[in-house]
Design an enzyme around this catalytic site. Structure first.
Site, PDB file in Angstrom:
ATOM      1  N   LYS A 185       1.006  -1.138   0.062  1.00  0.00           N
ATOM      2  CA  LYS A 185       0.015  -0.131  -0.041  1.00  0.00           C
ATOM      3  C   LYS A 185       0.993   1.233  -0.032  1.00  0.00           C
ATOM      4  CE  LYS A 185      -4.002  -2.165   0.161  1.00  0.00           C
ATOM      5  NZ  LYS A 185      -3.856  -3.469   0.251  1.00  0.00           N
TER       6      LYS A 185
HETATM    7  C1  LIG Z   1      -5.188  -4.208   0.733  1.00  0.00           C
HETATM    8  C2  LIG Z   1      -6.719  -4.290   0.906  1.00  0.00           C
HETATM    9  C3  LIG Z   1      -7.427  -4.590   1.948  1.00  0.00           C
HETATM   10  C4  LIG Z   1      -7.024  -5.548   3.058  1.00  0.00           C
HETATM   11  O1  LIG Z   1      -5.907  -4.823   3.778  1.00  0.00           O
HETATM   12  P1  LIG Z   1      -4.933  -5.890   4.597  1.00  0.00           P
HETATM   13  O2  LIG Z   1      -4.185  -4.797   5.205  1.00  0.00           O
HETATM   14  O3  LIG Z   1      -4.055  -6.395   3.559  1.00  0.00           O
HETATM   15  O4  LIG Z   1      -5.767  -6.676   5.264  1.00  0.00           O
HETATM   16  C5  LIG Z   1      -8.821  -4.196   1.983  1.00  0.00           C
HETATM   17  N1  LIG Z   1      -9.254  -3.733   0.716  1.00  0.00           N
HETATM   18  C6  LIG Z   1      -8.636  -3.237  -0.242  1.00  0.00           C
HETATM   19  C7  LIG Z   1      -9.387  -2.672  -1.540  1.00  0.00           C
HETATM   20  C8  LIG Z   1      -7.187  -3.554  -0.201  1.00  0.00           C
HETATM   21  O5  LIG Z   1      -6.688  -3.301  -1.319  1.00  0.00           O
END
Ligand SMILES: *Cc1c(COP(=O)(O)O)cnc(C)c1O
Length: 397
Positions: free
Chosen positions: A186
């Site tokens: 992210k």
């Molecule tokens: C990455 C992501 C998540 C989940 O996040 P994690 O920290 O990996 O559990 C949820 N929604 C979207 C759209 C994502 O890209």
């Protein structure tokens, strides 16, 4: 998507603060922690950055979504509207709280279509989860309006859009709750982490208790704290929070570089009229983790993807075939395959998930290509990519 691209002295310093005391737990140990409160500090700084009242830092984006739905009182037999184009976690969270996912179409913003959402609202609908996909935003003003007028919750899954904004207001602050992820792919990362933000104290305090076994966090003796509700453990460790704190302080710089690199590639795409850029409701607010665009047909999108790959252009995503981001390959979800039996399996009147009419989403996602933007690209690397992109588009004609 630079979370994994940078780990500098600032991250090491914050982590070393924690290592120097050995207090890895976010609550208590007031004397031993030498005044290092990494999770709390992150929450304070992220609230300021987002201009909201409350932030709760958690173990993941998935736990943030699950906690938010729980705190809003969403559960058995409730319907929650979700998009078919998202990371599976959005849908997992709905299933985890025992609610029923209802799929609405996406539009050319790559996010939920307000019109399609309206057509899916029933008297069992309790919330809409809009997912701001690939760095940019939905028609969030229209979705906000719809949810207000129908008196249902709006949750913003902003996991992929940290730092983007719409008309000068941060994405994640339009809904009742904004959920974020700080996993390692992210915009900023904690290694693993997530957060909810809200201006609603009731949602915040229930989330605060739920994510820590129901603790009300009143007083300074953890063993004597009250337990107003049954909870779970979705806490983050101080080590992960420390990484996130250093990253958060770099976010403006990260987004600035992404925008610059995005424009460099966009200039090439704009030379070809058969390419259409994704609709970005507020172009200035794009966090620019990707550049996303449509070919004229599915076949053309597939051809361009293969040409780019053959030419050695990495970080190209053709989402229609992706196992994790589009419903077409989610047979575990459409068949509700879980390791255990859930209440959901006993519900009557579940949608027939294998025969949903999502032709509008198919028509959009089958023509979509995204190119990941990195912040570590040197100027010559950006130039090399511009040339490769140009060459690949020429080959297609
Ligand atoms: C990455 C992501 C998540 C989940 O996040 P994690 O920290 O990996 O559990 C949820 N929604 C979207 C759209 C994502 O890209």
């Amino acid at each position: 998507m630079p979370g994994f691209e940078i780990f500098g002295d600032e991250e090491r310093k914050e982590v070393n603060d924690v290592l120097s005391t050995g207090v890895l737990f976010r609550y208590g140990f007031d004397n031993a922690r030498n005044d290092h409160w990494k999770a709390k500090s992150f929450e304070k700084e992220f609230s300021q950055y987002m201009n909201v009242e409350h932030c709760l830092l958690l173990s993941s984006g998935t736990s943030a979504l699950t906690t938010a739905l729980t705190a809003m009182g969403i559960g058995a037999n409730d319907e929650v509207i979700v998009p078919p184009f998202t990371f599976v976690a959005t849908v997992e969270a709905v299933i985890a709280v025992g609610a029923i996912p209802i799929f609405a179409d996406v539009d050319d913003t790559l996010c939920l279509s307000p019109k399609s959402v309206l057509s899916k609202i029933s008297d069992r609908t309790k919330a809409v989860i809009v997912v701001h996909m690939c760095g940019s935003m939905a028609h969030i003003d229209e979705l906000q309006q719809i949810c207000k007028s129908k008196n249902i919750f709006l949750v913003e899954d902003s996991c992929q859009a940290t730092g983007s904004d719409f008309n000068g207001k941060k994405i994640g602050t339009f809904g009742d709750v904004g959920c974020f992820s700080f996993d390692s792919v992210k915009t900023i990362t904690c290694g693993e982490g997530g957060a909810i933000i809200t201006n609603n104290y009731d949602i915040y305090s229930k989330s605060d208790a739920y994510s820590d076994h129901g603790h009300d966090h009143i007083g300074n003796d953890r063993g004597k704290e009250g337990h107003p509700i049954i909870g779970m453990n979705y806490r983050i460790s101080e080590l992960n929070a420390a990484v996130g704190l250093a990253q958060l302080r770099k976010i403006d710089k990260i987004i600035e570089i992404q925008r610059k690199n995005q424009i460099a590639l966009e200039e090439i795409l704009l030379k070809y009229d058969f390419i259409k850029l994704r609709n970005v409701p507020d172009k200035k607010g794009d966090s620019a983790t990707f550049i996303s665009f449509f070919a004229e047909t599915e076949e053309q999108a597939r051809n361009l993807t293969s040409i780019l790959q053959k030419n050695g252009f990495d970080g190209v995503f053709y989402w229609y075939d992706n196992n994790w981001h589009y419903i077409r390959k989610w047979e575990h979800i459409t068949n509700l395959i879980t390791a255990n039996r859930l209440g959901l399996h006993n519900y009557k009147e579940l949608p027939d998930y294998n025969n949903l009419d999502l032709h509008q989403s198919d028509a959009i996602i089958s023509r979509l290509i995204s190119i990941q933007i990195k912040i570590s690209w040197s100027e010559s690397e950006v130039q090399r990519r511009r040339e490769l992109l140009d060459k690949s588009l020429m080959e297609l004609i």
